[in-house]
Design a protein around this motif. Structure first.
Motif, PDB file in Angstrom:
ATOM      1  N   GLY B 205       0.772  -1.220   0.000  1.00 39.89           N
ATOM      2  CA  GLY B 205       0.000   0.000   0.000  1.00 39.89           C
ATOM      3  C   GLY B 205       0.806   1.274   0.000  1.00 39.89           C
ATOM      4  O   GLY B 205       1.940   1.332   0.457  1.00 39.89           O
ATOM      5  N   MET B 299       0.595  -5.141   8.157  1.00 42.39           N
ATOM      6  CA  MET B 299      -0.840  -5.201   7.900  1.00 42.39           C
ATOM      7  C   MET B 299      -1.629  -5.317   9.204  1.00 42.39           C
ATOM      8  O   MET B 299      -2.650  -4.651   9.378  1.00 42.39           O
ATOM      9  CB  MET B 299      -1.129  -6.388   6.981  1.00 42.39           C
ATOM     10  CG  MET B 299      -2.587  -6.586   6.634  1.00 42.39           C
ATOM     11  SD  MET B 299      -2.779  -7.536   5.134  1.00 42.39           S
ATOM     12  CE  MET B 299      -2.150  -9.105   5.627  1.00 42.39           C
ATOM     13  N   THR B 306      -4.006  -1.351   6.403  1.00 35.85           N
ATOM     14  CA  THR B 306      -5.394  -1.821   6.379  1.00 35.85           C
ATOM     15  C   THR B 306      -6.081  -1.530   7.706  1.00 35.85           C
ATOM     16  O   THR B 306      -7.189  -1.979   7.934  1.00 35.85           O
ATOM     17  CB  THR B 306      -5.465  -3.341   6.110  1.00 35.85           C
ATOM     18  OG1 THR B 306      -4.752  -3.992   7.169  1.00 35.85           O
ATOM     19  CG2 THR B 306      -4.830  -3.688   4.787  1.00 35.85           C
ATOM     20  N   VAL B 311      -6.281  -8.971   5.251  1.00 39.15           N
ATOM     21  CA  VAL B 311      -6.978  -9.144   3.971  1.00 39.15           C
ATOM     22  C   VAL B 311      -6.048  -9.757   2.941  1.00 39.15           C
ATOM     23  O   VAL B 311      -4.836  -9.628   3.013  1.00 39.15           O
ATOM     24  CB  VAL B 311      -7.511  -7.806   3.426  1.00 39.15           C
ATOM     25  CG1 VAL B 311      -8.673  -7.312   4.235  1.00 39.15           C
ATOM     26  CG2 VAL B 311      -6.421  -6.768   3.351  1.00 39.15           C
ATOM     27  N   GLY B 315      -8.957  -8.208  -1.142  1.00 36.74           N
ATOM     28  CA  GLY B 315      -9.688  -7.497  -0.106  1.00 36.74           C
ATOM     29  C   GLY B 315     -10.510  -8.380   0.814  1.00 36.74           C
ATOM     30  O   GLY B 315     -11.126  -7.886   1.749  1.00 36.74           O
ATOM     31  N   GLU B 317     -11.120 -11.718   3.498  1.00 36.24           N
ATOM     32  CA  GLU B 317     -10.411 -12.263   4.649  1.00 36.24           C
ATOM     33  C   GLU B 317      -9.854 -13.655   4.320  1.00 36.24           C
ATOM     34  O   GLU B 317     -10.571 -14.466   3.738  1.00 36.24           O
ATOM     35  CB  GLU B 317     -11.424 -12.381   5.797  1.00 36.24           C
ATOM     36  CG  GLU B 317     -10.856 -12.042   7.125  1.00 36.24           C
ATOM     37  CD  GLU B 317     -11.955 -11.968   8.169  1.00 36.24           C
ATOM     38  OE1 GLU B 317     -12.778 -12.903   8.230  1.00 36.24           O
ATOM     39  OE2 GLU B 317     -11.989 -10.962   8.915  1.00 36.24           O
TER      40      GLU B 317
END
Lengths: 637, 596, 158
Positions: B205, B299, B306, B311, B315, B317
């Motif tokens: 990200g 994460m 997130t 995830v 996106g 689980e």
């Protein structure tokens, strides 16, 4: 040609130009304006040049627009001083033989309106010209727009010489202020005050700009001035630069005016050579030049802030003008923007004085105004009238009344965002304030006359669609609001109007007028609002009765054959593109009906109506449906 | 111009008498007074535009009342402004109705309209369009970013936002400013995610060019990443300096190098994690949802990308997770040593997953469980009770499709982890949603360089070597230089803290002593024998030998001499001896060694 | 033939009888690298021949060529010199000087008939304990094969 440096030099040179012009005993002035050229003036010019064959005694002028476009091409022969109209190439040898060589008047070519035997020979006898008082357009039929010498011969650049060499900038400012010259572009803002504000605005550089982005449908005032007398605009702008302290000049001409562009470019070149532009003009120390910028044809670029953006090379979109452009205009610097006609008035005020100027027109709107008179009048053309003249005088005296003797319905002034004025307003004096009070506006001078066969709703729809098309889309009310108004108008003309539409049009129109960003948006609802104000009954007829009083809106009309007039010639049958017209078989024939239009098939193209020699095709509104067609029509008869 | 005329203008807004500077708009004054005027096309860092007209207010100037947009109307002296008069409300309602006709599904429009009690429109409704033509994106791109990558295309009702000629913009720097200012979400970050610059070295990200390096950074001050900062790269933007009230943004600030004179140095330069891309069989960088333990940490952290949610790439689980131990550790192909910390942090990860996704299947694939330490074994036992599957056998391969006939089958897209369950004695292939690679610890990339600079030695594995593992565990062969933490070898936090404290104490003891004992081993010149040939001066790397012009001999400075003995060996006349290592001593050693 | 020469020199053929030949090797090891490696190798319980007797010096550049000559003269069968890797000398450039000296010394020794393998210069850093063990093992075997140098006898009256 050395650049002129003193007032004396200018004066001497003017006299020299005048005497060389006077050497010609004969003058032929052919209107070479856009309108006349479209109907053969170009061929006519060639014919004249051939027939004259370099005759040194005749000065042949391809002049700018004379004004009386309705009967063009126009030729004026001087000193005989006759106006020949609708001249064709074949007439040229006769004109040369008889009028030039023998001094005879050719009656056949004179203006003879109607069948009453009236014939008019001289310009000031023709009613179209008689009520006009030409200032800006005065020289149009006298000079060759491509010759600076012609302009000088008529005293051209005398005002410039006077302003630069005999007057201080303050004196020039005072003269313009005293003349109460108001902007001819539509706003009617006091030019003297504008100049003064611009001069006093803080800033490094000042720009002098001429707005020649004349985008109103049916308007050609500025074009005619630029084509017929470009030097008057240049002279006005240089005087403006002197008074305001301008550093550079621009003229924003729409690219759709190639002839004006050509004439003006040529004039700029000549003015340069003579020293009326460039560095140290006439030795006064003023450095000023004019650059041409060509507009891409966006109506909104006639709005000052959009025009500046366009000049800067950006998308022409208006912006909020709570700070005046005289303070922050082109490139955020003080800018004085006036339109072509305003600039063209300046030299006249300087040379003849503010007092003379105020002697013309009304107290608050002195001077003259150029209008392009178009629509359903007998005499269309370009006119220059003193302010304060009534609409009736314009439409009936100058315009010669409604074409075909029909009834007057309305006149639209101020271009697409102006308003429709009814017969009851005909006696209003034309000036900036009165027209605004009446719900219309002066605008830049478009004047469209409508007869009884015009549908006011249709006209409002046309102008709204035009403005919607030309809206830049920046602000919400103009972009979205106009679209919804257009949709409602379309609905009404299609017979799908609802009673609440009237209220909505008025409300939406008011909302747009109050909140739109620029002048285009603010005035955009004018055609609708003014037509509702004066012709509400027509709207209601559309909505409630599905009837179009002007019998224009296709969805609300139907075409029929009048049995009383139809001779059965079959002309209509041949032109009908959808084969809706059929002969009526003998056994079914009633009431002598020879041809029948199937209204279910008819496309309402009006082709039959145009070809019918007996005028037997009639238009009915509300539309008559198939089943009841014949019965109803018969009953009506 | 404005600066010089500090004339204050008086005005009244909603009955409040106030003052404004010349050039201020009504909207600015209203904001100062906390009077709410709705806007849709306004953002205070771009020039006022006046397109939406929602901010229309009623102004009374010289007794005349008119409607003006608050965002573009400059205050004039003596005006009276009504921001919520009946007329204004009526007017805004009409504009909102207009908007609703075309933008019925746009949240910001619907919400604002609802506030004004407008839920339906009298205008003909059209299919809802997301873009309200406010022009914020176009303006932010031109005025703030300076990229001019966006423009309006066409005009009137056909007007829309696009890049020039609708092609891929060459000037777009993918900064996302347009998406940020877009009030309706018409411009989406997803559209440009692929080109968004990622500052973090972790693959998880994006972050912004201006950021606090990590959650517990000391000092906790944001930094600007010069590589991705629009201002640093293009000279545009500068938005941070505009919003910073204490005016703390300094673009001119440069990295500075400071020289310090110190008596002792502690090297605690840490470690880097093993790059699992080197072990291709685990598919890191090749297969989606194969992540490293550090990325998992990034994460699962509450302030992570997130927000702590676990995830997958898509996106959703993960419902089954395999944790592979000893990636890059205890592996002859990479590092033979045990990284010491992985077993425990792998257990912690399993525990975190269990906490966040209670129904997840969690597998720990280990060679040996190494849980030495206070409470460690107990934690392992707790995990056993939490139902984590422990499989004794190193994960050997991760693939996107099963390779063994005996592979356990599962629905949907899975990762297959192959291993040998040594306790069952069977090869297994586990279908899982996510694979976490427990990567080992390695010396930092520049460890060798550091060792050279500080003249200390490294062990075969590349970690710094202590002077003596038992007698001098934080000293190095260079006096005054101490080592601590993972720079010396893999160790966990308690061990690192303990070693750090020890190193600090060792350094302190030097400072405390106040004086430094010099090594007695130095070289000396025998004045009687020296011929003054200066050979010694040439070979001395420390410039410790000078020439005595009077005596015509070389003289060695005891303090500068580091006792390499190079000069001793080089002296052609044997005039130099090294204390403790003189020729006679060495010869005696030789004699003793060779006595037989 | 080489085998016979070696056999002649081997202790089996000497008066001492069947005691196997154990080469005596002198190791001049620099304090910072190779000595540290040898120390660590010992601490690490690495197994390597005990034939190398160590003389610790501060730097390999301290090794005067005369020490090597004396070692051979006094009965050493081989000499090992250990220093830091090039560029990693604790004294910046000591090991470069060592290289220069030892290569000259080797030329001289070859003129005396001393086999090249008997003098060895190695760069062994402190961490390279396995390399140290390997070098010692390797050198011991090579010198063992060469047999005793017995240079000392040259100095004794015949």
């Amino acid at each position: 040609m050395p650049r002129l440096q003193t007032a004396e030099q200018v004066k001497r040179f003017q006299e020299r130009c005048k005497s060389s012009l006077d050497e010609f005993p004969l003058v032929v002035s052919l209107c070479h304006g856009t309108a006349c050229c479209a109907i053969g003036a170009k061929e006519l010019a060639e014919a004249f040049e051939e027939a004259l064959g370099g005759d040194k005694s005749v000065k042949f002028i391809k002049s700018g627009c004379h004004g009386f476009c309705e009967v063009g091409p126009l030729v004026v022969v001087r000193p005989l001083d006759v106006v020949y109209q609708r001249v064709k190439s074949d007439d040229v040898p006769e004109i040369v033989e008889r009028s030039l060589k023998k001094g005879e008047v050719i009656d056949r070519l004179l203006y003879h309106p109607g069948d009453n035997g009236n014939v008019f020979a001289k310009e000031d006898e023709i009613p179209f010209y008689a009520k006009q008082s030409k200032v800006v357009l005065a020289l149009n039929s006298h000079i060759d727009p491509y010759s600076i010498d012609d302009y000088l011969a008529y005293g051209g650049y005398g005002a410039l010489s006077r302003a630069l060499l005999e007057m201080t900038p303050d004196a020039v400012l005072k003269e313009i202020s005293d003349a109460k010259l108001r902007g001819r572009g539509g706003g009617g803002f006091d030019a003297g005050r504008k100049w003064k504000n611009c001069r006093e605005a803080p800033g490094e550089r000042r720009h002098i700009i001429c707005n020649a982005d004349e985008g109103d449908p049916g308007a050609f005032m500025d074009e005619s001035i630029l084509e017929g007398n470009p030097h008057s605009v240049i002279e006005g702008m240089v005087i403006g630069a002197w008074a305001i302290g301008g550093d550079d000049g621009f003229i924003y001409i729409r690219n759709e005016y190639p002839r004006a562009l050509k004439a003006f470019s040529n004039a700029l070149k000549q003015a340069h050579e003579y020293g009326f532009l460039g560095e140290n003009i006439l030795g006064s120390g003023l450095d000023f030049d004019i650059k041409i910028s060509r507009g891409g044809g966006a109506f909104v670029c006639g709005e000052s802030s959009a025009l500046f953006r366009s000049l800067e090379g950006m998308v022409g979109e208006p912006r909020a003008k709570y700070i005046h452009s005289v303070e922050r205009g082109y490139h955020e610097e003080p800018t004085n923007l006036n339109n072509v006609e305003t600039w063209a008035n300046v030299p006249h005020i300087i040379s003849r004085g503010a007092k003379w100027f105020r002697g013309i027109g009304t107290e608050d709107s002195p001077g003259t105004k150029v209008f392009s008179l178009v629509g359903k009048v007998e005499n269309t053309g370009l006119i220059e009238v003193p302010m304060g003249i009534t609409l009736r005088e314009i439409v009936f005296d100058i315009g010669g009344g409604i074409k075909g003797g029909k009834a007057f319905k309305a006149v639209q002034t101020g271009g697409p965002s102006g308003g429709c004025l009814p017969a009851s307003s005909l006696d209003l004096p034309v000036d900036f304030d009165v027209l605004t009070q009446a719900g219309s506006m002066m605008g830049s001078g478009g004047m469209i006359v409508m007869d009884e066969d015009t549908c006011v709703v249709d006209v409002a729809k046309y102008f709204t669609d035009f403005l919607l098309e030309e809206s830049c889309g920046k602000c919400l009310p103009c972009r979205e609001g106009l679209m919804h108004m257009s949709r409602i108008l379309h609905r009404i003309t299609e017979g799908k109007g609802k009673p609440e539409d009237m209220d909505r049009l008025a409300r939406f129109g008011d909302a747009i007028a109050v909140s739109a960003l620029c002048g285009l948006g603010v005035s955009a609802p004018n055609p609708v609002l003014s037509s509702i104000r004066y012709f509400e009954d027509e709207y209601l007829a559309h909505i409630n009765e599905h009837r179009c009083p002007g019998r224009v809106c296709r969805a609300l009309i139907s075409y029929h054959v009048d049995p009383a007039r139809c001779t059965g010639c079959g002309a209509c049958e041949k032109v009908c593109p959808v084969e809706a017209i059929q002969p009526v078989p003998d056994e079914k024939r009633k009431d002598g009906l020879l041809r029948e239009i199937d209204v279910a098939v008819c496309e309402k193209c009006s082709a039959c109506k145009e070809v019918c020699p007996e005028d037997a095709i009639v238009v009915e509104s509300p539309a008559v449906t198939t089943e009841h067609c014949r019965k109803n029509v018969t009953e009506m008869r | 111009m404005e600066e010089t005329s500090e004339k204050l203008l008086k005005l009244t807004i909603d009955g409040i008498e106030t003052e404004a500077r010349e050039g201020e708009t009504i909207l600015q004054v209203a904001e100062r007074l906390l009077i709410d005027i709705p806007t849709l096309c306004h953002w205070k860092f771009v020039k006022p535009y006046g397109a939406c007209r929602i901010c229309t207010v009623e102004v009374e100037v010289h007794g005349k009342t008119r409607m003006v947009p608050a965002c573009t109307y400059n205050v004039r002296d003596g005006i009276v402004v009504q921001t919520r008069s009946e007329e204004v409300i009526k007017h805004r309602k009409m504009l909102l109705e207009l908007m609703l006709a075309r933008h019925s599904q746009v949240d910001v429009v619907r919400k604002l309209a609802h506030e004004y009690g407008v839920d339906t429109t009298r205008f003909e409704e059209m299919p809802s369009e997301q873009c309200i033509n406010c022009g914020l994106c176009v303006r932010v791109c031109a005025e703030v970013v300076g990229a001019n990558a966006l423009t309006f295309v066409k005009r009137g009702t056909e007007r829309y936002v696009s890049t020039p000629f609708e092609g891929e913009s060459e000037t777009c720097i993918a900064c996302g400013a347009c998406a940020y200012v877009c009030p309706t979400g018409h411009i989406k970050v997803e559209d440009i995610r692929g080109r968004k610059y990622v500052v973090s070295e972790l693959a998880l990200g994006p972050t912004t060019p201006i950021h606090i390096p990590f959650a517990a950074a000391i000092p906790g001050i944001p930094v600007i990443d010069a590589q991705s900062c629009i201002h640093m790269q293009t000279g545009g933007c500068g938005i941070c300096s505009k919003v910073c009230e204490p005016d703390a943004i300094d673009y001119e600030m440069q990295d500075t190098f400071e020289e310090m004179e110190v008596g002792s140095i502690i090297l605690a330069t840490g470690f880097k994690t093993f790059d699992p891309a080197r072990a291709e069989q685990y598919g890191y960088g090749r297969l989606d949802n194969v992540i490293t333990s550090l990325e998992f940490e990034h994460m699962s952290h509450a302030s992570g990308v997130t927000g702590g949610a676990l995830v997958k790439e898509d996106g959703t689980e993960p419902k089954s997770v395999a944790i592979l131990h000893c990636i890059g550790s205890r592996d002859k192909n990479f590092n033979e040593y045990c990284s010491r910390v992985c077993c425990m942090y792998s257990l912690k990860m399993a525990h975190l997953i269990r906490e966040k996704i209670p129904d997840a299947d969690i597998y720990e694939l280990y060679i040996d469980m190494r849980c030495p330490g206070s409470g460690y074994e107990e934690f392992y036992n707790r995990l056993l009770e939490e139902g984590v599957h422990f499989i004794r056998g190193k994960g050997v391969e991760v693939s996107s499709a099963p390779t063994l006939a005996t592979a356990e089958r599962a629905e949907g897209k899975k990762l297959y982890v192959r291993c040998e369950d040594t306790l069952l004695g069977v090869p297994r292939e586990l279908p899982v949603d996510m694979v976490i690679l427990s990567v080992g610890l390695e010396p930092t990339a520049d460890a060798e360089e550091i060792a050279r600079v500080f003249k200390i030695t490294s062990k075969a594995d590349g970690f710094f070597m202590e002077k003596h593992p038992k007698l001098a565990p934080v000293d190095t062969l260079s006096d005054g230089i101490f080592i601590a933490g993972c720079a010396q070898g893999p160790k966990d936090i308690p061990d690192s803290v303990a070693q750090g404290a020890a190193a600090a104490a060792a350094a302190m003891s030097l400072i405390d002593a106040g004086e430094v004992a010099l090594e007695p081993i130095t070289s000396v010149v025998d004045e009687e024998v020296c011929t003054g040939c200066k050979t010694c001066m040439v070979v001395c790397p420390f410039g410790a030998i000078s020439y005595d012009e009077e005596k015509h001999i070389s003289v060695i400075n005891d303090v500068l001499c580091k006792a390499c003995g190079c000069c001793v060996a080089a002296c052609p006349s044997g005039a130099i001896t090294q204390r403790g290592f003189d020729d006679a001593q060495i010869e005696a050693e030789l004699a003793a060694l060779l006595m037989s | 033939m080489a085998d016979i020469t070696a056999a002649e020199k081997s202790p089996a053929n000497t008066a001492e009888g069947i005691v196997p030949f154990e080469p005596k090797i002198i190791g001049f090891l620099c304090w910072w690298c190779t000595y540290a490696a040898s120390d660590m190798a010992g601490t690490s319980r690495l197994k390597y021949p005990p034939n190398v007797s160590i003389i610790r010096v501060m730097c390999s550049s301290r090794v005067d060529p005369s020490f090597v000559m004396r070692a051979f003269a006094e009965g050493a069968d081989g000499v090992l010199i250990g220093g830091c890797h090039p560029g990693q000398c604790h004294y910046i450039s000591g090991n470069y000087k060592t290289v220069a000296r030892i290569s000259l010394l080797k030329k001289m020794l070859s003129q005396f008939g001393v086999e090249d393998e008997r003098l060895r210069l190695e760069w062994i850093s402190a961490g390279e304990i396995h390399k140290y063990a390997k070098v010692v093992t390797d050198m011991t075997e090579k010198v063992r094969k060469l047999g005793p140098l017995n240079w000392r006898k040259n100095f004794e009256p015949k």
